[in-house]
Scaffold this motif. Structure first.
Motif, short mmCIF file in Angstrom:
data_model
loop_
_atom_site.label_atom_id
_atom_site.label_comp_id
_atom_site.label_asym_id
_atom_site.label_seq_id
_atom_site.Cartn_x
_atom_site.Cartn_y
_atom_site.Cartn_z
N VAL A 57 0.93 -1.26 0.00
CA VAL A 57 0.05 -0.17 -0.06
C VAL A 57 0.91 1.03 0.13
O VAL A 57 1.90 1.40 0.62
CB VAL A 57 -0.69 -0.11 1.16
CG1 VAL A 57 -1.91 1.31 1.09
CG2 VAL A 57 -1.85 -1.14 1.31
N TYR A 58 0.64 2.12 -0.78
CA TYR A 58 1.35 3.35 -0.83
C TYR A 58 0.56 4.47 -1.32
O TYR A 58 -0.46 4.34 -2.46
CB TYR A 58 2.60 3.40 -1.50
CG TYR A 58 2.59 2.68 -3.02
CD1 TYR A 58 2.46 3.44 -4.11
CD2 TYR A 58 2.69 1.33 -3.12
CE1 TYR A 58 2.42 3.10 -5.32
CE2 TYR A 58 2.77 0.83 -4.37
CZ TYR A 58 2.83 1.64 -5.57
OH TYR A 58 2.62 0.95 -6.51
N GLY A 59 0.74 5.64 -1.03
CA GLY A 59 0.14 6.98 -1.57
C GLY A 59 -0.03 8.05 -0.27
O GLY A 59 0.42 8.11 0.67
N LEU A 60 -0.97 9.08 -0.74
CA LEU A 60 -1.13 10.06 0.17
C LEU A 60 -2.49 9.88 1.12
O LEU A 60 -3.78 9.57 0.26
CB LEU A 60 -1.43 11.40 -0.58
CG LEU A 60 -1.83 12.62 0.23
CD1 LEU A 60 -0.54 13.00 1.27
CD2 LEU A 60 -2.08 13.78 -0.73
N LYS A 61 -2.53 9.99 2.19
CA LYS A 61 -3.78 9.76 3.29
C LYS A 61 -4.06 11.02 4.13
O LYS A 61 -3.04 11.57 4.57
CB LYS A 61 -3.71 8.55 4.09
CG LYS A 61 -4.69 8.22 4.69
CD LYS A 61 -4.63 6.72 5.62
CE LYS A 61 -4.76 5.86 4.59
NZ LYS A 61 -4.81 4.39 5.48
N LEU A 62 -5.50 11.33 4.30
CA LEU A 62 -5.75 12.43 4.98
C LEU A 62 -6.58 11.88 6.02
O LEU A 62 -7.40 11.31 5.89
CB LEU A 62 -6.43 13.75 3.92
CG LEU A 62 -5.79 13.99 2.80
CD1 LEU A 62 -6.23 15.10 1.97
CD2 LEU A 62 -4.17 14.50 3.28
N TRP A 63 -6.90 12.79 7.07
CA TRP A 63 -7.64 12.60 8.21
C TRP A 63 -8.20 13.90 8.56
O TRP A 63 -7.62 15.11 8.41
CB TRP A 63 -7.11 11.84 9.46
CG TRP A 63 -6.60 10.68 9.37
CD1 TRP A 63 -7.03 9.57 9.51
CD2 TRP A 63 -5.27 10.11 8.78
NE1 TRP A 63 -6.31 8.33 9.33
CE2 TRP A 63 -5.26 8.70 8.93
CE3 TRP A 63 -4.09 10.77 8.52
CZ2 TRP A 63 -4.02 8.05 8.59
CZ3 TRP A 63 -2.90 10.22 8.15
CH2 TRP A 63 -2.94 8.68 8.07
N ASP A 64 -9.65 13.71 9.46
CA ASP A 64 -9.91 14.95 9.95
C ASP A 64 -10.09 14.36 11.43
O ASP A 64 -10.22 13.47 12.08
CB ASP A 64 -11.51 14.76 9.76
CG ASP A 64 -11.84 16.09 8.55
OD1 ASP A 64 -10.94 16.51 7.97
OD2 ASP A 64 -13.02 16.08 8.05
N ARG A 65 -9.40 15.62 12.31
CA ARG A 65 -9.32 15.43 13.79
C ARG A 65 -10.21 16.50 14.53
O ARG A 65 -9.99 17.74 14.03
CB ARG A 65 -7.96 15.55 14.24
CG ARG A 65 -7.22 14.19 13.59
CD ARG A 65 -5.84 14.00 14.30
NE ARG A 65 -5.16 12.83 13.91
CZ ARG A 65 -5.21 11.62 14.56
NH1 ARG A 65 -5.88 11.57 15.61
NH2 ARG A 65 -4.61 10.74 13.86
N PRO A 66 -10.90 16.42 15.85
CA PRO A 66 -11.61 17.48 16.10
C PRO A 66 -10.54 18.49 16.78
O PRO A 66 -9.55 18.04 17.42
CB PRO A 66 -12.44 16.88 17.09
CG PRO A 66 -11.94 15.41 17.41
CD PRO A 66 -11.04 15.06 15.98
N ASP A 67 -11.01 19.66 17.08
CA ASP A 67 -10.14 20.52 17.78
C ASP A 67 -10.44 20.64 19.23
O ASP A 67 -9.46 21.04 20.18
CB ASP A 67 -10.49 22.11 17.39
CG ASP A 67 -9.97 22.37 15.84
OD1 ASP A 67 -8.85 21.88 15.48
OD2 ASP A 67 -10.70 22.94 15.13
N ASN A 68 -11.63 20.02 19.73
CA ASN A 68 -11.97 20.09 21.02
C ASN A 68 -11.52 18.76 21.82
O ASN A 68 -12.03 18.31 22.93
CB ASN A 68 -13.43 20.23 21.36
CG ASN A 68 -14.31 19.20 20.37
OD1 ASN A 68 -13.81 18.40 19.86
ND2 ASN A 68 -15.71 19.21 20.60
N PHE A 69 -10.82 17.83 21.01
CA PHE A 69 -10.17 16.68 21.85
C PHE A 69 -8.76 16.57 21.60
O PHE A 69 -8.13 15.55 20.63
CB PHE A 69 -10.87 15.54 21.23
CG PHE A 69 -10.88 14.31 22.23
CD1 PHE A 69 -11.02 14.41 23.61
CD2 PHE A 69 -10.53 13.09 21.69
CE1 PHE A 69 -11.06 13.40 24.23
CE2 PHE A 69 -10.52 11.81 22.60
CZ PHE A 69 -10.84 12.00 23.81
N PRO A 70 -7.82 17.44 22.09
CA PRO A 70 -6.37 17.44 21.86
C PRO A 70 -5.91 16.09 22.28
O PRO A 70 -6.28 15.40 23.25
CB PRO A 70 -5.94 18.77 22.62
CG PRO A 70 -6.76 18.96 23.79
CD PRO A 70 -8.34 18.48 23.14
#
Length: 234
Positions: A137-150
């Motif tokens: 597996v290879y490539g570019l991966k993106l995630w969303d992370r909440p600002d209110n749970f550091p």
């Protein structure tokens, strides 16, 4: 008269030697105070890049001496990490890095960029399982992370669940966080999957795949628009 001439000659020799010694001391002192050193080759297990006040900004390290990570100027618990580079920002947080390694079972390299106060939101990655059933597996991966749970809260949450040692309670706790929108969701991948598909795969805010544009291992092209349940929308 001869005695005077002899004394003058001795003084000249003394003055010459003193001048040479002073010159050598000046050169050595200048080199010692120089801010630039030149090495043709150096073997080192770890290098810490710091600011003038000692603030850590980057670590280049082998596996054994790799930095465990840092949150709010505090080191995280010691853990096993691969060799590579780890970056730190002025807030005292780890903010990304490049790690790599390989063994008989697997190999890989990952370049990560972290969101402020939390973990990675973007990775350029290569991962491969060795053996008969090789998967790559290879490539570019993106995630969303909440600002209110550091990251500090994530660590405390996971530590408390480990102390409980209750799988059922852990599952309920994670489900509650998901309902509150505090869990990380993968949003995007562009590259090659373990199934041999090469393309772009986009997920919604809940982490469910909604759009796939790819070429499979049999060279067949696909554009799949999916609903929330994973069914193809015609």
């Amino acid at each position: 008269m001869e005695k005077l001439i002899k004394e003058v000659r001795i003084l000249k020799i003394y003055a010459t030697l003193l001048t040479i010694v002073c010159g050598l001391l000046f050169i050595l002192a200048f080199k010692a105070n120089s801010s630039v050193e030149h090495f043709k080759e150096i073997d080192v297990e770890r290098i810490n890049i710091v600011e003038k006040d000692g603030t850590l900004k980057m670590v280049i390290s082998n596996k054994e001496r790799q930095h465990p990570g840092m949150v709010n100027h505090k080191n995280m618990k010691q853990r096993e990490r691969d060799a590579g580079l780890i970056f730190f920002n002025s807030l005292g947080d780890e903010c990304g890095g490049l790690v790599y390694d390989a063994n008989e079972k697997e190999s890989g390299m990952v370049y990560s960029i972290d969101q402020r106060n939390t973990d990675q939101i973007m990775q350029l990655q290569y991962l491969e399982q060795a053996g008969k059933d090789k998967k790559r597996v290879y490539g570019l991966k993106l995630w969303d992370r909440p600002d209110n749970f550091p990251l500090e809260d994530i660590i405390k949450f996971e530590d408390s669940l480990k102390k409980l040692n209750d799988p059922v309670a852990s599952k309920k706790a994670y489900a509650m966080l998901r309902e509150q929108g505090k869990l990380t969701n993968e949003r995007f991948f562009a590259g090659k999957t373990a199934d041999g598909d090469v393309g772009v795969f986009i997920r919604d805010t809940k982490g469910k795949t909604r759009l796939k544009l790819y070429i499979d291992k049999n060279n067949q092209t696909h554009i799949d628009n999916l609903d929330e349940n994973g069914n193809v929308v015609k």
